[in-house]
Design a protein around this motif. Structure first.
Motif, short mmCIF file in Angstrom:
data_model
loop_
_atom_site.label_atom_id
_atom_site.label_comp_id
_atom_site.label_asym_id
_atom_site.label_seq_id
_atom_site.Cartn_x
_atom_site.Cartn_y
_atom_site.Cartn_z
N ARG A 218 1.27 -2.02 -13.71
CA ARG A 218 2.25 -1.54 -12.74
C ARG A 218 1.70 -0.34 -11.99
O ARG A 218 1.83 -0.23 -10.75
CB ARG A 218 3.55 -1.18 -13.44
N GLN A 219 1.06 0.57 -12.70
CA GLN A 219 0.46 1.74 -12.04
C GLN A 219 -0.66 1.31 -11.09
O GLN A 219 -0.81 1.87 -10.00
CB GLN A 219 -0.08 2.70 -13.11
N LEU A 220 -1.42 0.30 -11.50
CA LEU A 220 -2.50 -0.21 -10.66
C LEU A 220 -1.94 -0.78 -9.36
O LEU A 220 -2.45 -0.51 -8.27
CB LEU A 220 -3.28 -1.28 -11.42
N LEU A 221 -0.87 -1.57 -9.47
CA LEU A 221 -0.26 -2.16 -8.27
C LEU A 221 0.30 -1.08 -7.35
O LEU A 221 0.16 -1.15 -6.12
CB LEU A 221 0.85 -3.12 -8.68
N GLU A 222 0.94 -0.08 -7.93
CA GLU A 222 1.50 1.00 -7.12
C GLU A 222 0.38 1.79 -6.44
O GLU A 222 0.51 2.21 -5.28
CB GLU A 222 2.36 1.91 -7.99
N GLY A 223 -0.73 1.98 -7.17
CA GLY A 223 -1.88 2.67 -6.56
C GLY A 223 -2.48 1.85 -5.43
O GLY A 223 -2.88 2.39 -4.39
N TYR A 224 -2.54 0.53 -5.63
CA TYR A 224 -3.06 -0.36 -4.59
C TYR A 224 -2.20 -0.27 -3.33
O TYR A 224 -2.72 -0.19 -2.21
CB TYR A 224 -3.07 -1.79 -5.14
N GLU A 225 -0.88 -0.28 -3.51
CA GLU A 225 0.03 -0.18 -2.37
C GLU A 225 -0.10 1.18 -1.68
O GLU A 225 -0.02 1.26 -0.45
CB GLU A 225 1.47 -0.39 -2.83
N ALA A 226 -0.31 2.24 -2.46
CA ALA A 226 -0.46 3.57 -1.87
C ALA A 226 -1.68 3.62 -0.95
O ALA A 226 -1.65 4.25 0.11
CB ALA A 226 -0.58 4.62 -2.97
N ILE A 227 -2.75 2.94 -1.34
CA ILE A 227 -3.95 2.89 -0.49
C ILE A 227 -3.70 1.98 0.71
O ILE A 227 -4.04 2.32 1.86
CB ILE A 227 -5.17 2.41 -1.29
N ALA A 228 -3.10 0.80 0.47
CA ALA A 228 -2.86 -0.16 1.55
C ALA A 228 -1.96 0.41 2.63
O ALA A 228 -2.14 0.12 3.82
CB ALA A 228 -2.27 -1.44 0.97
N GLU A 229 -0.99 1.23 2.23
CA GLU A 229 -0.04 1.78 3.19
C GLU A 229 -0.51 3.11 3.79
O GLU A 229 0.20 3.72 4.59
CB GLU A 229 1.32 1.96 2.51
N GLY A 230 -1.70 3.57 3.40
CA GLY A 230 -2.25 4.79 3.97
C GLY A 230 -1.67 6.06 3.41
O GLY A 230 -1.91 7.15 3.95
N VAL A 231 -0.92 5.95 2.30
CA VAL A 231 -0.37 7.15 1.67
C VAL A 231 -1.50 8.00 1.10
O VAL A 231 -1.46 9.23 1.13
CB VAL A 231 0.64 6.77 0.56
N VAL A 232 -2.51 7.32 0.58
CA VAL A 232 -3.69 8.00 0.02
C VAL A 232 -4.91 7.47 0.75
O VAL A 232 -5.08 6.26 0.90
CB VAL A 232 -3.81 7.73 -1.49
N GLU A 233 -5.78 8.36 1.20
CA GLU A 233 -6.98 7.96 1.95
C GLU A 233 -8.16 8.80 1.49
O GLU A 233 -8.02 9.73 0.69
CB GLU A 233 -6.76 8.16 3.46
N GLY A 234 -9.34 8.47 2.01
CA GLY A 234 -10.52 9.27 1.72
C GLY A 234 -11.44 8.64 0.70
O GLY A 234 -11.16 7.57 0.13
N ASP A 235 -12.58 9.32 0.46
CA ASP A 235 -13.59 8.79 -0.45
C ASP A 235 -13.09 8.65 -1.87
O ASP A 235 -13.51 7.75 -2.59
CB ASP A 235 -14.83 9.70 -0.43
N ARG A 236 -12.19 9.52 -2.29
CA ARG A 236 -11.68 9.47 -3.66
C ARG A 236 -10.31 8.78 -3.72
O ARG A 236 -9.51 9.04 -4.61
CB ARG A 236 -11.56 10.88 -4.23
N ALA A 237 -10.07 7.88 -2.80
CA ALA A 237 -8.75 7.26 -2.71
C ALA A 237 -8.32 6.59 -4.02
O ALA A 237 -7.17 6.76 -4.43
CB ALA A 237 -8.73 6.26 -1.55
N PRO A 238 -9.17 5.82 -4.71
CA PRO A 238 -8.70 5.16 -5.94
C PRO A 238 -8.21 6.14 -7.00
O PRO A 238 -7.12 5.97 -7.56
CB PRO A 238 -9.93 4.39 -6.41
N SER A 239 -8.99 7.19 -7.28
CA SER A 239 -8.56 8.15 -8.31
C SER A 239 -7.34 8.93 -7.85
O SER A 239 -6.40 9.17 -8.63
CB SER A 239 -9.70 9.10 -8.67
N ARG A 240 -7.29 9.28 -6.57
CA ARG A 240 -6.14 10.02 -6.06
C ARG A 240 -4.89 9.15 -6.03
O ARG A 240 -3.77 9.63 -6.21
CB ARG A 240 -6.46 10.57 -4.67
N ALA A 241 -5.07 7.84 -5.81
CA ALA A 241 -3.93 6.94 -5.82
C ALA A 241 -3.33 6.83 -7.23
O ALA A 241 -2.10 6.81 -7.39
CB ALA A 241 -4.35 5.55 -5.33
N ILE A 242 -4.19 6.78 -8.23
CA ILE A 242 -3.69 6.73 -9.62
C ILE A 242 -2.98 8.04 -9.96
O ILE A 242 -1.92 8.04 -10.60
CB ILE A 242 -4.84 6.45 -10.60
#
Length: 640
Positions: A218-242
């Motif tokens: 569930r956390q992975l899916l929410e992190g994926y959506e955060a990146i897809a929707e542009g809530v989190v961006e940048g080189d460290r987007a995956p870790s920042r999304a989690i």
């Protein structure tokens, strides 16, 4: 008093009152799953349950209800980030159950209800009966389908994958498959290789994604959506999304999984994490073909399948990272890509209308960390053979590195570039970057790369590249893989002497005779031009107790006399390793004679080879094999 005890007592009372079947019926119908149809697939949103049709009667009830008036080719359930795809037997069983319920109508409410959740029991009950209802069971195909099935677990097997990964993994295994080895990969996934008596080996991947808990998914899916929707961006987007979705420091495992499915190449990251894997093939149509791999030179089928969305996602990723068009208007692509672990891969892709959908061939690029001393250390090249090649390249030989796919041609050529004297200007002509240009430049070598193409975009042709290369300074010329126009480019360079420096290239072939036939007959190079070649070095893969390795199989010199051309072996296999044939020691080698300096004799080159053997052996034994260490050891070469 525990809740479990209360539930048990309540169930006992219900059973004593004879109302147990009503409770079961209520539980079976209490499914909140939602169904849709995508193409010929029934898709079940099973967010409120686990989507396991073998064990979940409510889910089976929902699926059979949906199949009462529609046929499908497959069934997919999606639950908490996991996607399950059900195979032919399961689809046939539930489809037959749907037809049975639809044909039965209101003739028998009990059988209609039981048929939606336990069709095997209904088939068994009606198999020996006669009458209208039994005829319906036959007409629907339920009895015929159920006759070959002993349990729901055996029929309703599924492949599994993350919904965001656009892949699924087949868990079925042939009864006669024999486990040959297991390897844990740096991604956390596990690779198993099985021998199969009637087919190629199976490369079975146990993907780390499947080990995630429901909360982690569930956390992975929410992190994926955060990146897809542009809530989190940048080189460290995956870790920042989690971190964004959990409010805590990023979980390293979740970060790695999210990274490969957002900025990486998805499941290919797991496959290429195995150092034995050199090639990955995605064959169209992907819905019918598993991903295939080449492991230590051996072709294998995997248990991994891409979805059509997965193939399209790969195409989009290739377009984004390569900057090259790839569509119906431009249905082929040839590019390079970088994986999450930094490894480079060559990408060749096709799509409609030249193929039935998207297909790719991914090939791991030559490891640019290798040097000639490193190949001596790992047993690919004996020190004496390496020394001869080193001296020949240093003294400006014209050489072709020949071999089959995956034999190590580019790797060997890349190592030989370090053997040029440090002050040599080198121009590298390639259509796809594979040679270690950046590592050479990093150790202060003067290397200029030219990228060629077929007229697409701003690339230049091989002919133009040659003309440009000869104007870019006096030095060695290196042509990457020779497949067509590159042959004429290379031999024109050899003919004019490339400013009296080394000319090197790779070509597909097995030995000098094979290379000659390919160059002269297939690529239409004049025989007299081929005579400008000094050496043909053949590399090959071979099987060992530890898998498949690469080796130099032989080195042949090209002999030209009047209008005749023939080949003499200087080194050839004796057992597992190449050894001298004695031609050099007997003073018969024409290339050794040509390599002598103006004030030298034949014996001087022999001494240089012997001294170079000692140097390379010492570097290999001492472990000084990195580009920087080798460059430091070679720093004084070429100085007066």
């Amino acid at each position: 008093m525990s809740q479990d005890w209360v539930a048990s007592a309540f169930r006992s009372v219900i059973d004593e009152l004879g109302l147990g079947s009503l409770l079961e019926d209520e539980q079976r119908g209490a499914c909140a799953c939602r169904v849709t149809f995508e193409d010929e697939m029934l898709v079940v949103d099973a967010s409120d349950c686990d989507g396991e049709l073998a064990s979940s009667e409510p889910c089976r009830h929902t699926v059979v209800d949906a199949l009462t008036d529609r046929e499908v080719a497959g069934i997919i359930t999606r639950s908490n980030g996991i996607e399950r795809r059900y195979g032919d037997r399961g689809v046939e069983l539930l489809g037959a159950a749907g037809r049975f319920v639809e044909l039965l109508g209101d003739r028998d409410e009990r059988l209609a209800e039981v048929g939606t959740v336990r069709p095997l029991e209904v088939a068994a009950e009606l198999e020996t009966q006669v009458g209208a209802v039994a005829d319906i069971a036959v007409e629907s195909g339920l009895i015929a389908v159920a006759s070959g099935i002993d349990s729901y677990e055996s029929a309703l097997t599924s492949t599994v994958g993350l919904t965001i990964g656009h892949y699924f993994v087949d868990r079925d295994l042939d009864d006669e498959a024999r486990l040959q080895g297991v390897r844990t990969l740096e991604t956390g996934s596990e690779a198993r290789i099985y021998a199969r008596p009637d087919s190629v080996p199976l490369y079975a991947l146990d993907v780390v994604d499947e080990t995630l808990s429901e909360t982690e998914r569930r956390q992975l899916l929410e992190g994926y959506e955060a990146i897809a929707e542009g809530v989190v961006e940048g080189d460290r987007a995956p870790s920042r999304a989690i971190e964004y979705v959990t409010g805590e420091p990023a979980n390293p495992l979740l970060t790695r999984v999210l990274s490969k499915h957002t900025s990486g190449y998805g499941i290919l990251e797991d496959l290429f994490a195995d150092p034995r894997v050199t090639d990955v093939y995605v064959t169209s149509p992907v819905s019918r073909n598993p991903v295939r791999v080449v492991v230590d030179g051996e072709s294998m089928t995997t248990n991994v399948h891409l979805t059509p969305d997965g193939a399209r996602a790969l195409a989009s990723r290739v377009r984004r990272t390569s900057g090259r068009a790839f569509s119906r208007a431009n249905p082929t692509v040839h590019a390079t890509a970088a994986l999450e672990n930094g490894a480079g891969v060559r990408v060749a892709g096709v799509t409609d209308p030249v193929a039935d959908g998207v297909a790719f061939a991914f090939r791991k690029e030559a490891d640019d960390r290798f040097t000639l001393p490193a190949l001596v250390a790992n047993g690919t090249v004996p020190a004496a053979v390496a020394a001869f090649l080193s001296v020949a390249v240093e003294r400006n030989a014209a050489a072709l590195i020949a071999g089959t796919r995956g034999s190590g041609k580019t790797t060997l050529l890349g190592t030989l570039l370090y053997e040029l004297t440090p002050g040599t200007r080198t121009v590298v002509i390639e259509d796809t970057p594979e040679l270690p240009v950046a590592p050479l430049q990093a150790v202060d070598r003067d290397v200029q790369a030219l990228r060629t193409g077929t007229g697409d975009g701003l690339e230049i042709t091989p002919d133009e590249a040659l003309e440009t290369a000869l104007r870019l300074g006096d030095g060695a010329l290196v042509v990457g893989e020779i497949r067509g126009d590159e042959a004429r480019v290379l031999y024109e360079a050899m003919r004019v002497g490339a400013n009296a420096n080394a000319v090197l290239g790779t070509i597909h072939g097995d030995g000098a005779e094979d290379v000659y036939e390919r160059v002269v007959s297939d690529l239409e190079v004049e025989p007299s031009s081929f005579g400008a070649t000094d050496l043909v070095v053949t590399v090959q893969t071979h099987r060992t107790p530890n898998g498949r390795d690469r080796r130099v199989a032989r080195i042949e010199e090209v002999i030209v006399s009047d209008d005749d051309i023939w080949f003499e072996s200087l080194y050839e296999l004796d057992g597992e390793r190449a050894v001298p044939t004695g031609r050099i020691d007997r003073g018969e080698s024409r290339i050794v004679d040509r390599l002598t300096g103006s004030s030298e004799e034949y014996a001087a080159v022999r001494r240089a080879i012997a001294e170079r053997t000692t140097v390379l052996s010492r570097l290999a034994d001492d472990g000084r094999t990195s580009p920087r260490e080798v460059a430091a050891a070679y720093a004084d070469r070429g100085r007066e």
